[in-house]
Design a protein around this motif. Structure first.
Motif, PDB file in Angstrom:
ATOM      1  N   THR A 134     -82.642  70.111 -13.498  1.00 10.71           N
ATOM      2  CA  THR A 134     -83.224  70.074 -14.839  1.00 10.71           C
ATOM      3  C   THR A 134     -82.351  69.256 -15.797  1.00 10.71           C
ATOM      4  O   THR A 134     -82.841  68.769 -16.808  1.00 10.71           O
ATOM      5  N   ASN A 135     -81.050  69.127 -15.461  1.00  9.94           N
ATOM      6  CA  ASN A 135     -80.140  68.344 -16.300  1.00  9.94           C
ATOM      7  C   ASN A 135     -79.126  67.620 -15.434  1.00  9.94           C
ATOM      8  O   ASN A 135     -78.642  68.177 -14.451  1.00  9.94           O
ATOM      9  N   ASP A 136     -78.787  66.395 -15.839  1.00 13.55           N
ATOM     10  CA  ASP A 136     -77.858  65.549 -15.090  1.00 13.55           C
ATOM     11  C   ASP A 136     -77.168  64.655 -16.117  1.00 13.55           C
ATOM     12  O   ASP A 136     -77.791  63.773 -16.695  1.00 13.55           O
ATOM     13  N   VAL A 137     -75.888  64.940 -16.384  1.00 13.00           N
ATOM     14  CA  VAL A 137     -75.150  64.172 -17.403  1.00 13.00           C
ATOM     15  C   VAL A 137     -73.936  63.508 -16.762  1.00 13.00           C
ATOM     16  O   VAL A 137     -72.987  64.187 -16.354  1.00 13.00           O
ATOM     17  N   LEU A 138     -73.973  62.188 -16.666  1.00 11.39           N
ATOM     18  CA  LEU A 138     -72.838  61.424 -16.144  1.00 11.39           C
ATOM     19  C   LEU A 138     -72.024  60.929 -17.332  1.00 11.39           C
ATOM     20  O   LEU A 138     -72.562  60.263 -18.224  1.00 11.39           O
ATOM     21  N   LYS A 139     -70.730  61.270 -17.343  1.00 12.46           N
ATOM     22  CA  LYS A 139     -69.873  60.973 -18.495  1.00 12.46           C
ATOM     23  C   LYS A 139     -68.629  60.254 -18.004  1.00 12.46           C
ATOM     24  O   LYS A 139     -67.959  60.756 -17.097  1.00 12.46           O
ATOM     25  N   PHE A 140     -68.327  59.081 -18.551  1.00 11.95           N
ATOM     26  CA  PHE A 140     -67.129  58.359 -18.123  1.00 11.95           C
ATOM     27  C   PHE A 140     -65.928  58.760 -18.977  1.00 11.95           C
ATOM     28  O   PHE A 140     -66.065  59.032 -20.170  1.00 11.95           O
ATOM     29  N   ILE A 141     -64.760  58.813 -18.325  1.00 13.92           N
ATOM     30  CA  ILE A 141     -63.529  59.266 -18.986  1.00 13.92           C
ATOM     31  C   ILE A 141     -62.569  58.077 -19.088  1.00 13.92           C
ATOM     32  O   ILE A 141     -62.160  57.528 -18.061  1.00 13.92           O
ATOM     33  N   PRO A 142     -62.211  57.671 -20.309  1.00 13.40           N
ATOM     34  CA  PRO A 142     -61.292  56.527 -20.442  1.00 13.40           C
ATOM     35  C   PRO A 142     -59.871  56.917 -20.048  1.00 13.40           C
ATOM     36  O   PRO A 142     -59.502  58.082 -20.151  1.00 13.40           O
ATOM     37  N   ASP A 143     -59.077  55.950 -19.562  1.00  7.00           N
ATOM     38  CA  ASP A 143     -57.656  56.251 -19.383  1.00  7.00           C
ATOM     39  C   ASP A 143     -56.776  55.139 -19.916  1.00  7.00           C
ATOM     40  O   ASP A 143     -56.060  54.484 -19.175  1.00  7.00           O
ATOM     41  N   SER A 144     -56.872  54.953 -21.213  1.00  5.78           N
ATOM     42  CA  SER A 144     -56.077  53.916 -21.862  1.00  5.78           C
ATOM     43  C   SER A 144     -54.614  54.307 -21.875  1.00  5.78           C
ATOM     44  O   SER A 144     -54.264  55.481 -21.785  1.00  5.78           O
ATOM     45  N   LEU A 145     -53.763  53.332 -21.968  1.00  7.14           N
ATOM     46  CA  LEU A 145     -52.321  53.547 -21.871  1.00  7.14           C
ATOM     47  C   LEU A 145     -51.558  52.967 -23.055  1.00  7.14           C
ATOM     48  O   LEU A 145     -50.354  53.107 -23.127  1.00  7.14           O
ATOM     49  N   GLU A 146     -52.262  52.284 -23.951  1.00  9.91           N
ATOM     50  CA  GLU A 146     -51.528  51.573 -24.994  1.00  9.91           C
ATOM     51  C   GLU A 146     -50.743  52.547 -25.872  1.00  9.91           C
ATOM     52  O   GLU A 146     -51.075  53.715 -25.984  1.00  9.91           O
ATOM     53  N   GLU A 147     -49.711  52.015 -26.475  1.00  8.49           N
ATOM     54  CA  GLU A 147     -48.847  52.839 -27.315  1.00  8.49           C
ATOM     55  C   GLU A 147     -49.447  52.941 -28.714  1.00  8.49           C
ATOM     56  O   GLU A 147     -49.971  51.964 -29.244  1.00  8.49           O
ATOM     57  N   TYR A 148     -49.391  54.140 -29.298  1.00  6.93           N
ATOM     58  CA  TYR A 148     -49.840  54.313 -30.682  1.00  6.93           C
ATOM     59  C   TYR A 148     -48.627  54.247 -31.598  1.00  6.93           C
ATOM     60  O   TYR A 148     -47.626  54.912 -31.353  1.00  6.93           O
ATOM     61  N   VAL A 149     -48.714  53.453 -32.638  1.00  8.95           N
ATOM     62  CA  VAL A 149     -47.610  53.356 -33.590  1.00  8.95           C
ATOM     63  C   VAL A 149     -48.154  53.606 -34.988  1.00  8.95           C
ATOM     64  O   VAL A 149     -49.136  52.997 -35.402  1.00  8.95           O
ATOM     65  N   ILE A 150     -47.513  54.515 -35.702  1.00  8.67           N
ATOM     66  CA  ILE A 150     -47.955  54.821 -37.069  1.00  8.67           C
ATOM     67  C   ILE A 150     -47.381  53.789 -38.034  1.00  8.67           C
ATOM     68  O   ILE A 150     -46.181  53.520 -38.034  1.00  8.67           O
ATOM     69  N   ILE A 151     -48.266  53.178 -38.814  1.00  9.68           N
ATOM     70  CA  ILE A 151     -47.824  52.197 -39.805  1.00  9.68           C
ATOM     71  C   ILE A 151     -47.337  52.933 -41.054  1.00  9.68           C
ATOM     72  O   ILE A 151     -48.050  53.777 -41.591  1.00  9.68           O
ATOM     73  N   PRO A 152     -46.113  52.624 -41.501  1.00 10.40           N
ATOM     74  CA  PRO A 152     -45.600  53.306 -42.704  1.00 10.40           C
ATOM     75  C   PRO A 152     -46.465  52.991 -43.917  1.00 10.40           C
ATOM     76  O   PRO A 152     -47.006  51.887 -44.032  1.00 10.40           O
ATOM     77  N   LYS A 153     -46.605  53.956 -44.794  1.00 10.75           N
ATOM     78  CA  LYS A 153     -47.368  53.746 -46.019  1.00 10.75           C
ATOM     79  C   LYS A 153     -46.661  52.725 -46.906  1.00 10.75           C
ATOM     80  O   LYS A 153     -45.438  52.704 -46.988  1.00 10.75           O
ATOM     81  N   LYS A 154     -47.467  51.885 -47.570  1.00  8.98           N
ATOM     82  CA  LYS A 154     -46.883  50.959 -48.546  1.00  8.98           C
ATOM     83  C   LYS A 154     -46.466  51.741 -49.781  1.00  8.98           C
ATOM     84  O   LYS A 154     -47.196  52.617 -50.238  1.00  8.98           O
TER      85      LYS A 154
END
Lengths: 46, 158, 158, 46
Positions: free
Chosen positions: C137-157
């Motif tokens: 009655t239901n079939d949900v195919l969901k892809f899962i990302p696996d990114s690796l890039e680094e997150y860097v917080i930009i300092p507030k001006k």
């Protein structure tokens, strides 16, 4: 349980946390991943 | 006014994850009497900081067991934080199809842990005709590994 | 002899994925009349080899639309290959709870593609009392990302 | 649809493929991942 209506959500959605908390935890995951990046798993096809 | 499926789903997500933090001892009120739950197994030296990619899970059947689970693990449960990436839903259930299947994906973490990738599936059962009251009959939390090691095929010995 | 839930689930998986390869034009026979399916959207310059982590999906409602989908995309569907990592299941449905919720995780690929991480959720509806005949009655195919890039917080001006 | 009974499955389970097919596709994914490993996503918390 009774529910009252929420119209929209924006993704990514942070729950019980803010983006800064997430970035801290994510960088821990990244460290763990990078440690295993050059490991090799040997597969025997016999 | 009748709520749309999307409105019910979004409201449910806020109630479910919000209650984990704010009122974890009342989590079990969200579930049906015969609900089945697969959630994090905090037993046996549970530790989220030793480099493992996925966490062990445990299956609980029935509201009473679910209540015990959330009460036993109140400290860990109330500290769960999430980054939700996506939420998909479909109508399900019998001929009336007024139950809802929900799939949430994202990353889960605690105050001092790395992130853990997960997909969580819910089935919500409508317990009133006006589409305003639901209970969870199924809740499956599943962790997704993201290993990176290289696979190398060993040549057959001749 | 009555089959266990696990036996039904395992048999279903072999039937479902086996039919994709061997008899994709008959895929829609596995679904109920009002089934909802979220599957890969092969339209609009579909390409699995350009470095993307997740594939676009499309939602189809009703057996007729599902039949059209599998027939239109017969080449791609019959070439789908899978590495299945895990399969979890719970009983669901009304008071009798003889429907089954299934969550499959793993990686999906084609003859010339990279792997794509996925989680697929099914609801199987029992259509006979002897626990021997089911429809999706239901079939949900969901892809899962696996990114690796680094997150860097930009300092507030300031 | 009628089903006949399957008692056990072993994971990882390869469907419509063998382990060698999988390793080939997986190494393509690894290549893609390694390309983005040093990229940086800038997050503005304002």
């Amino acid at each position: 349980s009774k529910l009252t209506v929420t119209k929209t959500l924006e993704f990514p959605l942070f729950v019980n946390a803010n983006q800064k908390d997430y970035i801290r935890a994510r960088s821990k995951r990244r460290e763990v991943r990078l440690k295993t990046i050059n490991s090799v798993k040997e597969i025997n096809l016999d | 006014m009748v709520a749309s499926t999307q409105e019910v789903v979004y409201t449910f997500l806020q109630t479910y994850y919000g209650r984990m933090k704010n009122d974890p001892t009342r989590m079990s009120n969200l579930y049906s009497t015969t609900a089945e739950v697969t959630h994090i197994n905090y037993q046996h030296g549970f530790n989220y900081d030793d480099g493992k990619e996925v966490l062990p899970t445990i299956k609980l059947i029935g509201k009473e067991n679910i209540n015990g689970f959330f009460k036993r693990n109140i400290d860990k449960v109330s500290d769960i934080k999430l980054m939700i990436n996506s939420c998909d839903f479909q109508n399900t259930g019998g001929v009336s199809r007024d139950d809802i299947l929900i799939i949430v994906t994202g990353e889960l973490f605690w105050s001092d842990s790395p992130t853990f990738k997960f997909a969580q599936t819910f089935v919500l059962n409508s317990i009133s005709n006006n589409y305003k009251s639901f209970e969870i009959t199924n809740d499956v939390l599943k962790f997704i590994p993201d290993s990176l090691e290289e696979y190398v095929i060993i040549p057959k010995k001749v």
